[in-house]
Design a protein around this motif. Structure first.
Motif, PDB file in Angstrom:
ATOM      1  N   TYR A  31       5.982 -12.295 -21.067  1.00 18.02           N
ATOM      2  CA  TYR A  31       4.288 -12.464 -21.807  1.00 18.02           C
ATOM      3  C   TYR A  31       3.456 -10.983 -21.477  1.00 18.02           C
ATOM      4  N   GLU A  32       2.257 -11.322 -21.648  1.00 19.53           N
ATOM      5  CA  GLU A  32       1.392 -10.582 -21.171  1.00 19.53           C
ATOM      6  C   GLU A  32       0.331 -10.553 -19.563  1.00 19.53           C
ATOM      7  N   HIS A  33       0.260 -10.351 -18.892  1.00 21.20           N
ATOM      8  CA  HIS A  33       0.054 -10.655 -17.695  1.00 21.20           C
ATOM      9  C   HIS A  33      -0.869 -11.243 -17.214  1.00 21.20           C
ATOM     10  N   GLY A  34      -1.667 -10.094 -17.544  1.00 23.45           N
ATOM     11  CA  GLY A  34      -3.194  -9.569 -17.189  1.00 23.45           C
ATOM     12  C   GLY A  34      -3.894  -9.857 -15.922  1.00 23.45           C
ATOM     13  N   TYR A  35      -2.588  -9.215 -15.043  1.00 21.91           N
ATOM     14  CA  TYR A  35      -2.819  -8.324 -13.859  1.00 21.91           C
ATOM     15  C   TYR A  35      -3.950  -7.463 -13.443  1.00 21.91           C
ATOM     16  N   PRO A  36      -4.793  -7.453 -12.285  1.00 24.54           N
ATOM     17  CA  PRO A  36      -5.467  -6.458 -12.654  1.00 24.54           C
ATOM     18  C   PRO A  36      -5.069  -4.524 -12.613  1.00 24.54           C
ATOM     19  N   ALA A  37      -5.769  -4.066 -13.093  1.00 25.10           N
ATOM     20  CA  ALA A  37      -5.009  -2.704 -13.670  1.00 25.10           C
ATOM     21  C   ALA A  37      -5.042  -2.194 -12.391  1.00 25.10           C
ATOM     22  N   LEU A  39      -5.073  -3.322  -9.085  1.00 25.23           N
ATOM     23  CA  LEU A  39      -4.373  -3.745  -8.117  1.00 25.23           C
ATOM     24  C   LEU A  39      -2.968  -3.061  -8.343  1.00 25.23           C
ATOM     25  N   LEU A  40      -2.505  -2.815  -9.932  1.00 23.96           N
ATOM     26  CA  LEU A  40      -1.153  -2.649 -10.136  1.00 23.96           C
ATOM     27  C   LEU A  40      -1.319  -1.465  -9.759  1.00 23.96           C
ATOM     28  N   ALA A  41      -2.359  -0.417  -9.951  1.00 28.27           N
ATOM     29  CA  ALA A  41      -2.418   1.233 -10.125  1.00 28.27           C
ATOM     30  C   ALA A  41      -1.806   1.560  -8.610  1.00 28.27           C
ATOM     31  N   THR A  42      -2.274   0.753  -7.638  1.00 30.24           N
ATOM     32  CA  THR A  42      -2.679   0.845  -6.108  1.00 30.24           C
ATOM     33  C   THR A  42      -1.156   0.576  -5.548  1.00 30.24           C
ATOM     34  N   VAL A  43      -1.126  -0.514  -5.911  1.00 34.69           N
ATOM     35  CA  VAL A  43       0.468  -0.964  -5.693  1.00 34.69           C
ATOM     36  C   VAL A  43       1.773   0.491  -6.125  1.00 34.69           C
ATOM     37  N   LEU A  44       1.842   0.765  -7.933  1.00 34.77           N
ATOM     38  CA  LEU A  44       1.875   2.248  -7.975  1.00 34.77           C
ATOM     39  C   LEU A  44       2.377   2.986  -7.033  1.00 34.77           C
ATOM     40  N   ASP A  45       0.936   3.474  -6.821  1.00 32.99           N
ATOM     41  CA  ASP A  45       0.674   4.424  -5.873  1.00 32.99           C
ATOM     42  C   ASP A  45       1.254   4.593  -4.620  1.00 32.99           C
ATOM     43  N   GLU A  46       1.299   2.889  -3.826  1.00 27.90           N
ATOM     44  CA  GLU A  46       1.747   3.282  -2.943  1.00 27.90           C
ATOM     45  C   GLU A  46       3.089   2.978  -2.712  1.00 27.90           C
ATOM     46  N   ALA A  47       3.836   3.062  -3.650  1.00 30.54           N
ATOM     47  CA  ALA A  47       5.583   2.965  -4.187  1.00 30.54           C
ATOM     48  C   ALA A  47       5.540   4.143  -3.804  1.00 30.54           C
ATOM     49  N   ARG A  48       4.657   4.887  -4.842  1.00 34.51           N
ATOM     50  CA  ARG A  48       5.249   5.886  -4.669  1.00 34.51           C
ATOM     51  C   ARG A  48       5.457   7.158  -3.337  1.00 34.51           C
ATOM     52  N   ALA A  49       4.726   7.188  -2.503  1.00 38.18           N
ATOM     53  CA  ALA A  49       4.164   7.641  -1.725  1.00 38.18           C
ATOM     54  C   ALA A  49       5.664   7.122  -0.752  1.00 38.18           C
ATOM     55  N   LEU A  50       5.899   5.863  -0.843  1.00 35.44           N
ATOM     56  CA  LEU A  50       6.576   5.645   0.290  1.00 35.44           C
ATOM     57  C   LEU A  50       7.999   5.976   0.197  1.00 35.44           C
ATOM     58  N   ALA A  51       7.870   5.889  -1.487  1.00 35.10           N
ATOM     59  CA  ALA A  51       9.267   6.877  -1.792  1.00 35.10           C
ATOM     60  C   ALA A  51       9.753   7.612  -1.150  1.00 35.10           C
ATOM     61  N   ARG A  52       8.705   8.543  -1.225  1.00 28.87           N
ATOM     62  CA  ARG A  52       9.710  10.180  -0.678  1.00 28.87           C
ATOM     63  C   ARG A  52       9.530   9.746   0.450  1.00 28.87           C
ATOM     64  N   ILE A  76       2.954  -2.818   0.734  1.00 28.74           N
ATOM     65  CA  ILE A  76       1.203  -2.713   0.562  1.00 28.74           C
ATOM     66  C   ILE A  76       0.917  -3.875   0.274  1.00 28.74           C
ATOM     67  N   PRO A  77      -0.140  -4.495   0.905  1.00 29.40           N
ATOM     68  CA  PRO A  77      -0.749  -5.508   0.869  1.00 29.40           C
ATOM     69  C   PRO A  77      -1.155  -5.684  -0.353  1.00 29.40           C
ATOM     70  N   ALA A  78      -1.388  -5.307  -1.642  1.00 31.48           N
ATOM     71  CA  ALA A  78      -1.899  -5.256  -2.594  1.00 31.48           C
ATOM     72  C   ALA A  78      -0.496  -6.370  -3.375  1.00 31.48           C
ATOM     73  N   VAL A  79       0.405  -5.996  -3.240  1.00 26.78           N
ATOM     74  CA  VAL A  79       1.571  -6.969  -3.404  1.00 26.78           C
ATOM     75  C   VAL A  79       1.924  -8.299  -3.010  1.00 26.78           C
ATOM     76  N   LYS A  80       1.562  -8.157  -1.225  1.00 28.53           N
ATOM     77  CA  LYS A  80       0.484  -9.707  -1.021  1.00 28.53           C
ATOM     78  C   LYS A  80      -0.071 -10.625  -1.618  1.00 28.53           C
ATOM     79  N   THR A  81      -1.018  -9.678  -1.981  1.00 32.08           N
ATOM     80  CA  THR A  81      -1.993 -10.080  -2.793  1.00 32.08           C
ATOM     81  C   THR A  81      -2.143 -11.166  -3.818  1.00 32.08           C
ATOM     82  N   LEU A  82      -0.755  -9.831  -4.226  1.00 28.26           N
ATOM     83  CA  LEU A  82      -0.283 -10.610  -5.380  1.00 28.26           C
ATOM     84  C   LEU A  82       0.411 -11.747  -5.860  1.00 28.26           C
ATOM     85  N   MET A  83       1.378 -11.881  -4.875  1.00 26.41           N
ATOM     86  CA  MET A  83       2.687 -12.557  -4.298  1.00 26.41           C
ATOM     87  C   MET A  83       1.931 -13.930  -4.740  1.00 26.41           C
TER      88      MET A  83
END
Length: 255
Positions: A31-37, A39-52, A76-83
């Motif tokens: 499905y198209e989820h419609g989650y805030p873009a 919020l997901l951009a924040t999750v991606l940026d923080e995931a990339r930083a942690l992955a280093r 990543i607090p934004a993940v908890k918000t979505l969860m």
């Protein structure tokens, strides 16, 4: 919130009309989820930083051969918000046909998977928890993030074939595309699945793990399975508390 793109019932994939271990009739839905873009951009940026810096995201030398960050919602607090978003949980529960709740074991409740071209991305497996939501955060390359591959048959039959040394062909799988802007809700505990190897580009996927509120005991995450990914001190106390809580519910219901 969700615009349905595709839905398949569990029985249409496994070939079995009834599955005593399933928590609902859903096999998967896309499905198209419609989650805030943002919020997901924040999750991606923080995931990339942690992955280093996090070894889990750099090494696949563990169960299932997967590079990922576990307990992503703790880092990543934004993940908890979505969860814990009530609208999200309500929509997914309606889609599944049973009330869903976030998974209670912190280390297993959320993770972020990293897929690179040329890697064998993950072994065939079934999930421990009842359902997962797969949310691609980033895809690149001509494969456009690739697909999740679901074996067409019961997980028991698929495991037997693999144990006999048989390679499962692409024709024996249903391919579920993984695209940014879309998500997949899957009853992964009752579907044998893997990921399509990427020929080029990459995919970074947020995985939010859930169980049935009505049937939380339909769970394959024994303590032994959790220890394949996590140290004992990280999961033991939560797992024991959850088992005790479920036992208390049974006792109360039996009175």
């Amino acid at each position: 919130m969700h615009r349905l793109l595709e839905r398949r019932e569990l029985s249409s994939i496994t070939g079995h009309a009834y599955d005593v271990d399933a928590v609902c009739d859903l096999g998967y839905a896309r499905y198209e989820h419609g989650y805030p873009a943002d919020l997901l951009a924040t999750v991606l940026d923080e995931a990339r930083a942690l992955a280093r810096t996090e070894w889990e995201a750099q090494s696949a030398d563990r169960y299932l051969g997967l590079r990922h960050l576990r307990a992503a919602h703790e880092a990543i607090p934004a993940v908890k918000t979505l969860m814990h978003d009530r609208d999200r949980l309500r929509a997914l529960s309606e889609l599944a046909g049973t009330e869903l709740e976030p998974y209670p074991i912190t280390r297993a409740a959320s993770h972020i998977n990293f897929y690179r071209p040329g890697e064998v991305p993950i072994d065939h497996h079934t999930d421990g928890a009842a359902l997962v939501e797969l949310i691609p955060l980033y895809t690149a390359g001509p494969d456009r993030g690739g697909s999740t591959l679901i074996f067409r048959g019961s997980p028991e039959r698929g495991r037997r074939l693999l144990e006999q040394g048989r390679r499962l062909s692409s024709e024996e799988h249903a391919a579920v595309p993984q695209r940014t802007g879309h998500a997949v809700l899957m009853q992964g505990r009752r579907l044998l699945h893997t990921a399509q190897p990427l020929q080029d580009g990459e995919r970074i996927t947020l995985v939010l793990v859930m169980r049935s509120a009505a049937e939380p005991w339909k769970d394959g995450n024994s303590l032994a399975r959790l220890l394949l990914d996590d140290p004992l001190a990280a999961v033991h106390d939560e797992w024991v508390r959850d088992q005790e809580h479920q036992a208390a519910r049974f006792r109360a219901a039996a009175r």
